[in-house]
Design an enzyme around this catalytic site. Structure first.
Site, PDB file in Angstrom:
ATOM      1  N   LYS A  78      48.506  30.940  37.412  1.00 35.45           N
ATOM      2  CA  LYS A  78      47.735  32.061  38.378  1.00 35.45           C
ATOM      3  C   LYS A  78      47.778  33.282  37.618  1.00 35.45           C
ATOM      4  O   LYS A  78      48.702  34.221  37.590  1.00 35.45           O
ATOM      5  CB  LYS A  78      48.506  32.144  39.719  1.00 35.45           C
ATOM      6  CG  LYS A  78      47.529  33.107  40.691  1.00 35.45           C
ATOM      7  CD  LYS A  78      48.129  33.093  42.011  1.00 35.45           C
ATOM      8  CE  LYS A  78      47.209  33.755  43.011  1.00 35.45           C
ATOM      9  NZ  LYS A  78      46.953  35.028  42.733  1.00 35.45           N
ATOM     10  N   CYS A 128      64.949  68.699  16.381  1.00 31.46           N
ATOM     11  CA  CYS A 128      65.072  69.777  15.341  1.00 31.46           C
ATOM     12  C   CYS A 128      65.749  71.142  15.955  1.00 31.46           C
ATOM     13  O   CYS A 128      65.867  71.860  15.180  1.00 31.46           O
ATOM     14  CB  CYS A 128      63.732  69.858  15.010  1.00 31.46           C
ATOM     15  SG  CYS A 128      62.487  70.825  15.965  1.00 31.46           S
ATOM     16  N   CYS A 141      58.100  70.359  22.084  1.00 30.63           N
ATOM     17  CA  CYS A 141      58.447  71.062  21.164  1.00 30.63           C
ATOM     18  C   CYS A 141      57.641  71.929  20.289  1.00 30.63           C
ATOM     19  O   CYS A 141      56.591  71.375  19.837  1.00 30.63           O
ATOM     20  CB  CYS A 141      59.519  69.917  20.155  1.00 30.63           C
ATOM     21  SG  CYS A 141      59.583  70.811  18.502  1.00 30.63           S
ATOM     22  N   CYS A 162      58.464  69.236  13.188  1.00 31.08           N
ATOM     23  CA  CYS A 162      59.492  68.524  13.754  1.00 31.08           C
ATOM     24  C   CYS A 162      59.539  67.053  13.279  1.00 31.08           C
ATOM     25  O   CYS A 162      58.670  66.362  13.360  1.00 31.08           O
ATOM     26  CB  CYS A 162      59.475  68.519  15.430  1.00 31.08           C
ATOM     27  SG  CYS A 162      60.762  67.455  16.128  1.00 31.08           S
ATOM     28  N   LYS A 182      53.905  31.653  44.613  1.00 29.51           N
ATOM     29  CA  LYS A 182      54.047  32.887  43.929  1.00 29.51           C
ATOM     30  C   LYS A 182      55.359  33.210  43.536  1.00 29.51           C
ATOM     31  O   LYS A 182      56.363  32.854  44.141  1.00 29.51           O
ATOM     32  CB  LYS A 182      53.825  33.871  45.270  1.00 29.51           C
ATOM     33  CG  LYS A 182      52.136  33.995  45.555  1.00 29.51           C
ATOM     34  CD  LYS A 182      51.522  34.853  44.883  1.00 29.51           C
ATOM     35  CE  LYS A 182      51.505  36.370  45.165  1.00 29.51           C
ATOM     36  NZ  LYS A 182      50.036  36.660  45.703  1.00 29.51           N
ATOM     37  N   ASP A 225      46.901  36.888  36.654  1.00 25.01           N
ATOM     38  CA  ASP A 225      46.698  38.217  37.429  1.00 25.01           C
ATOM     39  C   ASP A 225      45.528  39.030  36.879  1.00 25.01           C
ATOM     40  O   ASP A 225      45.866  40.034  36.384  1.00 25.01           O
ATOM     41  CB  ASP A 225      48.234  38.907  37.421  1.00 25.01           C
ATOM     42  CG  ASP A 225      48.209  39.863  38.723  1.00 25.01           C
ATOM     43  OD1 ASP A 225      47.544  39.842  39.576  1.00 25.01           O
ATOM     44  OD2 ASP A 225      49.162  40.818  38.704  1.00 25.01           O
ATOM     45  N   CYS A 252      64.600  71.307  21.526  1.00 30.13           N
ATOM     46  CA  CYS A 252      64.231  69.860  21.104  1.00 30.13           C
ATOM     47  C   CYS A 252      65.366  69.122  20.534  1.00 30.13           C
ATOM     48  O   CYS A 252      66.254  69.869  19.684  1.00 30.13           O
ATOM     49  CB  CYS A 252      63.208  69.915  19.706  1.00 30.13           C
ATOM     50  SG  CYS A 252      62.873  68.419  19.041  1.00 30.13           S
ATOM     51  N   GLU A 297      47.675  25.150  37.651  1.00 25.27           N
ATOM     52  CA  GLU A 297      47.333  25.888  36.624  1.00 25.27           C
ATOM     53  C   GLU A 297      48.058  27.342  36.630  1.00 25.27           C
ATOM     54  O   GLU A 297      48.501  27.786  37.729  1.00 25.27           O
ATOM     55  CB  GLU A 297      45.937  26.151  36.975  1.00 25.27           C
ATOM     56  CG  GLU A 297      44.995  25.372  36.791  1.00 25.27           C
ATOM     57  CD  GLU A 297      43.621  25.416  37.411  1.00 25.27           C
ATOM     58  OE1 GLU A 297      43.102  26.850  37.266  1.00 25.27           O
ATOM     59  OE2 GLU A 297      43.115  24.607  38.297  1.00 25.27           O
ATOM     60  N   TYR A 300      38.002  28.212  35.671  1.00 22.20           N
ATOM     61  CA  TYR A 300      38.686  27.363  36.448  1.00 22.20           C
ATOM     62  C   TYR A 300      37.711  26.528  37.334  1.00 22.20           C
ATOM     63  O   TYR A 300      38.165  25.578  38.161  1.00 22.20           O
ATOM     64  CB  TYR A 300      39.908  27.660  37.032  1.00 22.20           C
ATOM     65  CG  TYR A 300      39.998  29.211  38.023  1.00 22.20           C
ATOM     66  CD1 TYR A 300      39.203  29.116  39.157  1.00 22.20           C
ATOM     67  CD2 TYR A 300      40.542  30.186  37.381  1.00 22.20           C
ATOM     68  CE1 TYR A 300      39.060  30.268  39.516  1.00 22.20           C
ATOM     69  CE2 TYR A 300      40.508  31.413  38.120  1.00 22.20           C
ATOM     70  CZ  TYR A 300      39.848  31.600  39.189  1.00 22.20           C
ATOM     71  OH  TYR A 300      39.761  32.837  40.024  1.00 22.20           O
TER      72      TYR A 300
HETATM   73  S1  IVH Z   1      41.367  29.360  42.701  1.00 19.82           S
HETATM   74  C1  IVH Z   1      39.332  28.846  46.550  1.00 19.82           C
HETATM   75  N1  IVH Z   1      42.579  29.219  40.295  1.00 19.82           N
HETATM   76  O1  IVH Z   1      44.051  34.056  42.710  1.00 19.82           O
HETATM   77  C2  IVH Z   1      40.076  28.871  45.075  1.00 19.82           C
HETATM   78  N2  IVH Z   1      42.559  31.244  41.337  1.00 19.82           N
HETATM   79  O2  IVH Z   1      45.048  34.223  45.289  1.00 19.82           O
HETATM   80  C3  IVH Z   1      40.671  30.255  44.722  1.00 19.82           C
HETATM   81  N3  IVH Z   1      43.402  33.241  40.393  1.00 19.82           N
HETATM   82  O3  IVH Z   1      41.187  35.135  44.103  1.00 19.82           O
HETATM   83  C4  IVH Z   1      40.741  30.381  43.523  1.00 19.82           C
HETATM   84  N4  IVH Z   1      44.179  32.202  38.624  1.00 19.82           N
HETATM   85  O4  IVH Z   1      41.548  35.622  41.620  1.00 19.82           O
HETATM   86  C5  IVH Z   1      42.267  30.125  41.416  1.00 19.82           C
HETATM   87  N5  IVH Z   1      43.680  29.037  38.302  1.00 19.82           N
HETATM   88  C6  IVH Z   1      43.496  29.671  39.214  1.00 19.82           C
HETATM   89  C7  IVH Z   1      43.659  31.375  39.385  1.00 19.82           C
HETATM   90  C8  IVH Z   1      42.974  31.785  40.476  1.00 19.82           C
HETATM   91  C9  IVH Z   1      44.317  33.151  39.073  1.00 19.82           C
HETATM   92  C10 IVH Z   1      43.382  34.224  41.351  1.00 19.82           C
HETATM   93  C11 IVH Z   1      41.934  34.382  42.055  1.00 19.82           C
HETATM   94  C12 IVH Z   1      41.975  34.137  43.371  1.00 19.82           C
HETATM   95  C13 IVH Z   1      43.296  34.444  43.552  1.00 19.82           C
HETATM   96  C14 IVH Z   1      43.789  33.767  45.051  1.00 19.82           C
END
Ligand code: IVH
Length: 662
Positions: free
Chosen positions: A114, A405, A420, A425, A310, A116, A402, A112, A222
């Site tokens: 990840k 102008c 300015c 302007c 990552k 942020d 500026c 999946e 998730y």
């Molecule tokens: S699973 C024990 N699934 O990433 C399972 N986490 O570094 C932990 N995150 O704290 C979470 N997308 O905030 C999971 N598809 C995803 C995710 C996800 C983002 C974040 C989440 C977690 C952090 C872990």
């Protein structure tokens, strides 16, 4: 003293009466202003006689923060974090470890994205959203139910087979919302959020739910847990069920049959991450079978059945070839670094914003230096630090004139920005029109950069209000404008005349007045003329309007050019007055409930949480202010009292209906 005691008591009685009319009956008898005046008088008296303040005084409820802090809630099972794999080799190690621990079995993996953001657990009871808890330290989080309720992608009602269940997922702010928010904060002189994740966290953990509501968060789930355990035998099935139930589940996921497929997924999204509307920082890999997950178990802080692959930080080194300045709508000059073009995660970067002179000083940056740049959510990347000083470096100086102008540039003593001084302007006019037309303001689709440049350069638009006189025929003659697009723009301009008052206020481009402040101003004054006529003191009656913002609004309306603009917009038929009522949060908002007897399914605590989560209040005794008495088996004197006062008595089902109907 006697006199004050009587007046304080009298004021409290009057205020209580009006609060009841307003909040409970929704039938105010006096204006907000009259109410505020009474409250102010009471506050003044109480300040002079603090010994007379009682906890039930209306001053102890209104005007303060909506909440003191968040309630701590323990998680059903810990919300753990993940171990990281920083490269392909580490992902291989993970796969090998998993196969070893499973005695040679080759598991299926779910990959999946990840996202942020910030993880959040949402609890449902009787198919109704009941509680939301942040991750916190993993075992105890904070109750952010009211804020989470404002997230549109979090369903408030679902149809699930379990009486209670929990979902876990990620709260995110997409790039567009993030950029809008930062732009608005710039406008109001507030500090910027560094990335969408901080912005999401900052938006979820505010004490005022209307702020969360205005910040457009999203929630991707998730995990689906029943009694703290996965609801299905495989993770994939859980994701599909979540989707069926109406939760948002990221569609970019894959059931992988081994390491190669995983690596392919990781590489594909690393290359394509910029095309996503939100930020991702990697891929989460989970063993699909829950039975295998159980066998793999946990280390002290993370599951052995999952890992976060990552992506590398999106940084690069490049040289600052020059520092140029751009002129914004308020006349502010923003220094922008011209960079030797460099690729950062698939995108060629040649400019980076430097915000203002102070920022350049903080970085110790000079033209010719080599810098570390980073893309962290913003489309425009930022300079993180100076890496090496150039051998032919030269300092940046803010120009005295500026660049557009030629007028004088000044920097006020208490300001970071240089401006300015020419209100005519052309750069300012262009930016003003773009602001006026932008999404969330007057929403005039099609009135973008290229068109505005031509309109201003050819003298077709000399003031923002001129756009309301544009004819399709004039637009058709411009470059890159067909008959159809010209007609569209004119129609969109036409449509914008109907926009609500807060948008008109925002559109004026008053410094420090963004979308949010505009709503508060509209709410407090109800008309543009009242705002324009208000004193600096009076303006501060609007929520969140302090002396600095009030001063800016006051000055704006004293300026003859702005007065002329307002008159022309009035003549164009824009909406200048409108009564605005604050959005209410929750279907039971403003209602007071009393519980009595034993309910068939819900415990007292469950019922309390449900009512409060829906915005209702609970009281221990029946009075005329009670809206509903919820009665179960063996209800006693409270039921009699309700009958005596003619207060509606409902059962558990009817309570749940009320929450659903809302
Ligand atoms: S699973 C024990 N699934 O990433 C399972 N986490 O570094 C932990 N995150 O704290 C979470 N997308 O905030 C999971 N598809 C995803 C995710 C996800 C983002 C974040 C989440 C977690 C952090 C872990």
């Amino acid at each position: 003293m006697r006199k004050e005691v009587t007046e304080i008591e009298r004021l409290r009685e009057i205020l209580r009466h009006h609060e009841y009319q307003y909040y409970v009956l929704d039938q105010p008898e006096i204006s907000d202003q009259e109410y505020d005046d009474l409250m102010r008088r009471l506050r003044a008296l109480e300040e002079a006689h603090p010994e007379l303040v009682t906890p039930d005084s209306p001053t102890q409820r209104v005007g303060g923060k909506p909440r003191e802090g968040f309630v701590k809630v323990a998680h059903s099972t810990p919300m753990l974090s993940l171990d990281n794999a920083l490269n392909e080799a580490e992902l291989r190690d993970f796969d090998r470890r998993v196969r070893d621990l499973l005695g040679g079995e080759s598991p299926e993996y779910v990959a999946e994205l990840k996202l942020d953001g910030l993880s959040l657990a949402a609890h449902y009871r009787d198919n109704t959203f009941a509680l939301a808890v942040t991750r916190g330290d993993g075992s105890v989080g904070e109750d952010v139910t009211e804020n989470a309720r404002t997230i549109r992608s979090l369903p408030l009602r679902v149809k699930a087979p379990w009486p209670v269940f929990e979902v876990r997922g990620e709260t995110v702010m997409d790039r567009a919302a993030f950029e809008r928010l930062n732009a608005e904060r710039d406008e109001r002189g507030l500090s910027r959020f560094a990335n969408p994740r901080n912005a999401a966290a900052g938006s979820l953990r505010v004490l005022e739910p209307t702020i969360t509501a205005s910040r457009r968060l999203d929630y991707y789930t998730y995990f689906l847990l029943v009694g703290g355990n996965p609801a299905f035998e495989t993770h994939w099935e859980s994701l599909e069920e979540l989707h069926r139930l109406g939760f948002k589940v990221n569609s970019h996921r894959r059931l992988c049959r081994g390491l190669d497929e995983l690596l392919e997924f990781c590489a594909r999204w690393e290359a394509a991450r910029e095309q996503l509307p939100y930020e991702i920082d990697g891929v989460v890999v989970k063993v699909n079978s829950v039975e295998q997950q159980r066998r793999l178990g946990y280390t002290a802080k993370a599951p052995r059945w999952a890992i976060a692959y990552k992506y590398p930080a999106r940084q690069a080194l490049t040289e600052v070839e020059n520092i140029e300045v751009q002129v914004g709508r308020t006349g502010a000059l923003t220094p922008v670094a011209r960079l030797k073009p460099v690729e950062v995660s698939g995108v060629t970067v040649s400019r980076a914003t430097l915000h203002n002179e102070d920022e350049i000083e903080r970085l110790g940056l000079q033209i010719g230096d080599t810098v570390v740049i980073e893309r962290s959510g913003d489309v425009i990347p930022k300079v993180v630090r100076v890496h090496t000083q150039g051998s032919y470096r030269r300092p940046f100086r803010m120009p005295a004139a500026c660049p557009v102008c030629g007028s004088k540039v000044v920097r006020e003593a208490d300001e970071a920005a240089s401006r300015c001084i020419n209100t005519n302007c052309p750069a300012r006019l262009k930016e003003s029109i773009l602001h006026f037309a932008s999404r969330g303001v007057m929403n005039i689709d099609g009135l973008g950069d290229a068109l505005v440049d031509q309109l201003v350069d050819r003298g077709l638009v000399k003031s923002v209000a001129d756009i309301y006189d544009l004819k399709a025929g004039q637009l058709e003659e411009l470059e890159r404008m067909g008959r159809k697009s010209a007609a569209n723009v004119v129609r969109n301009i036409e449509k914008s005349r109907q926009n609500p008052l807060p948008r008109v206020i925002t559109a004026l481009g008053i410094r420090f007045v963004g979308e949010r402040t505009a709503v508060f101003l509209a709410e407090a004054f109800g008309s543009l003329d009242k705002i324009a006529g208000a004193s600096v003191e009076e303006l501060q009656r609007a929520e969140e309007v302090g002396p600095k913002v009030a001063e800016s609004i006051f000055e704006f309306f004293r300026e003859p050019r702005n007065q002329a603009l307002v008159e022309r917009l009035r003549a164009a038929g824009l909406r200048f007055s409108q009564e605005i009522r604050r959005m209410l949060v929750g279907p039971l908002q403003g209602l007071t409930f009393v519980l009595t007897g034993t309910l068939p399914h819900l415990t007292r605590e469950d019922a309390k949480q449900l009512i409060e989560a829906a915005g209702g209040k609970l009281s221990g005794s029946v009075s005329r202010k009670t809206d509903y008495v919820v009665a179960g088996a063996e209800a006693g004197s409270k039921l009699d009292k309700a009958r005596e006062l003619g207060i509606p008595v409902i059962n558990e089902d009817q309570l749940l209906d009320l929450i659903r109907v809302g």
